[in-house]
Design an enzyme around this catalytic site. Structure first.
Site, PDB file in Angstrom:
ATOM      1  CD  GLU A 112      41.236 -28.706 -50.022  1.00 24.82           C
ATOM      2  OE1 GLU A 112      40.316 -29.526 -50.123  1.00 24.82           O
ATOM      3  OE2 GLU A 112      42.025 -28.455 -50.961  1.00 24.82           O
ATOM      4  CG  HIS A 183      38.609 -33.391 -58.680  1.00 23.63           C
ATOM      5  ND1 HIS A 183      37.241 -33.231 -58.665  1.00 23.63           N
ATOM      6  CD2 HIS A 183      39.104 -32.327 -57.988  1.00 23.63           C
ATOM      7  CE1 HIS A 183      36.925 -32.132 -58.001  1.00 23.63           C
ATOM      8  NE2 HIS A 183      38.039 -31.559 -57.595  1.00 23.63           N
ATOM      9  CG  HIS A 294      52.776 -35.578 -70.523  1.00 26.05           C
ATOM     10  ND1 HIS A 294      51.507 -35.352 -71.019  1.00 26.05           N
ATOM     11  CD2 HIS A 294      53.268 -34.350 -70.185  1.00 26.05           C
ATOM     12  CE1 HIS A 294      51.235 -34.056 -70.983  1.00 26.05           C
ATOM     13  NE2 HIS A 294      52.289 -33.424 -70.487  1.00 26.05           N
ATOM     14  CG  HIS A 351      51.782 -27.495 -68.969  1.00 25.82           C
ATOM     15  ND1 HIS A 351      52.186 -27.150 -70.241  1.00 25.82           N
ATOM     16  CD2 HIS A 351      51.736 -28.853 -68.950  1.00 25.82           C
ATOM     17  CE1 HIS A 351      52.391 -28.248 -70.953  1.00 25.82           C
ATOM     18  NE2 HIS A 351      52.112 -29.290 -70.195  1.00 25.82           N
TER      19      HIS A 351
END
Length: 397
Positions: A112, A183, A294, A351
């Protein structure tokens, strides 16, 4: 141990300094490789390098999300009020001892924080681009014509600040799916802004104008780009809701062509992770609806990408067409791998990278092209059904 405040700005100056240190490497590399070049050429090289590093940042952001490291440090902008996990060893050890597989571990904290360091470095590079572009434009030298309109890098600077705010909300709102998806989309918008600037510099350097396309093809390119954004948003919604494994087979799902699905709950946008808007646990039927939407949209998008690649290749945008076709194949392969192989990390990150690369390619194709009217027929009347361009070629204005 007392609860850690969601916002702790005490390490902010240290993090800003680390961002400058991260940015110094790319800045020095551009300067050394372009010592004899003009300032405009150096700006062009820095823009291209910033685009590349932003793409890497998007990939690392996907890696952070997919390794469940988004809450590796539960506060922002530091880690337990420190500039690095080294200063928060005691707090991280205590949290890891309480939940060994929980959101806070030493490894996840480092992932992070490295993501935040990289984001800070990219922010410094974008700030440098904006400041240098304004400075060079105000010099009024002969290089001025080769310098991009400074409002583009300024808009990019504003956008990266918004991205920082969404990054903070991603942590403080505990991976709220709508915020995490926005985001991701914001990072791809940043790529598109930088790509637009890189193409403009390349056009100025080579002295070339955009390639004229038939109006129908130009409109198709815009429609395909819009569909791509919709599909990326759907993919982000799948990932942020951890709905990938709701269908673990292909082409059917749960042994059916139309499994039980709850679209209303699945696409209830403003809710916590794993919860419905009423606070109940989200149903498996809702996760299935997210996944299947999707997947169904992917069939349409892949067909559109194949058609656009074929048409753009014939119209003269051969490089963009080949990239588009190759990336469409990559997306199909990595998407199938996510389903049938149980969401392997490499395929999942790939992906996301393929989607980001498609945004760059579409932006590249859009900026390298322009719409051109049909040719005039006899008497100055535009002929209906006339072929406006030579076979296989576009016409440069």
């Amino acid at each position: 141990m007392d609860a850690q405040p969601l916002y702790d700005l005490s390490p902010a100056l240290q993090l800003m300094a680390l961002g400058v240190v991260v940015a110094l490497g790319p800045l020095a590399w551009v300067w050394l490789r372009n010592r004899q070049a003009s300032a405009a050429r150096r700006l062009s090289a820095l823009t291209l390098l910033t685009l590349f590093l932003t793409f890497d940042l998007v990939l690392f952001g996907a890696f952070t999300r997919l390794t469940d490291s988004g809450l590796g440090c539960p506060d922002w902008p530091g880690c337990y009020g420190q500039a690095s996990p080294l200063g928060a060893r005691a707090e991280i050890t205590q949290a890891q001892a309480a939940m060994p597989t929980g959101p806070v571990t030493h490894g996840k904290a480092w992932i992070e924080m490295i993501h935040r360091y990289l984001a800070s470095g990219v922010g410094v590079l974008i700030l440098t681009l904006a400041a240098a572009t304004w400075w060079l434009r105000r010099r009024g030298t002969g290089e001025q014509a080769a310098v991009l309109n400074p409002w583009w890098p300024t808009a990019t600077l504003v956008w990266v600040c918004l991205q920082g705010a969404f990054g903070a909300l991603t942590v403080t709102m505990k991976l709220f799916p709508a915020i995490v998806t926005l985001h991701l989309l914001g990072g791809l918008v940043l790529l598109a802004l930088l790509c637009r600037q890189a193409v403009s510099y390349a056009q100025a350097k080579d002295g070339r104008a955009p390639l004229a396309l038939p109006p129908a093809l130009r409109a198709g390119l815009a429609a395909g780009f819009a569909l791509l954004w919709l599909q990326i948003a759907l993919g982000g919604w799948v990932s942020t809701n951890y709905a990938v494994l709701a269908c673990a087979e292909f082409p059917a799902c749960q042994g059916q062509w139309w499994p039980p699905m709850d679209f209303r709950q699945g696409f209830e946008l403003w809710r916590e992770l794993g919860k419905s808007g009423s606070g109940e646990h989200i149903s498996f039927a809702a996760l299935t609806a997210i996944h299947y939407a999707h997947r169904l949209a992917a069939y349409l998008v892949l067909a559109v990408l194949a058609l656009l690649a074929w048409r753009l290749h014939g119209a003269g945008l051969r490089h963009q067409a080949r990239w588009m076709a190759g990336l469409a194949a990559l997306q199909l392969a990595t998407g199938l791998s996510n389903v049938v192989l149980g969401w392997p990390l490499l395929a999942a990150v790939g992906h996301t990278g393929g989607a980001a690369a498609l945004v760059v390619v579409f932006t590249w194709a859009w900026c390298e092209s322009a719409s051109s009217p049909l040719p005039l027929g006899e008497g100055g009347v535009r002929a209906r059904g006339a072929r406006p361009y030579p076979e296989g070629e576009g016409v440069r204005p």
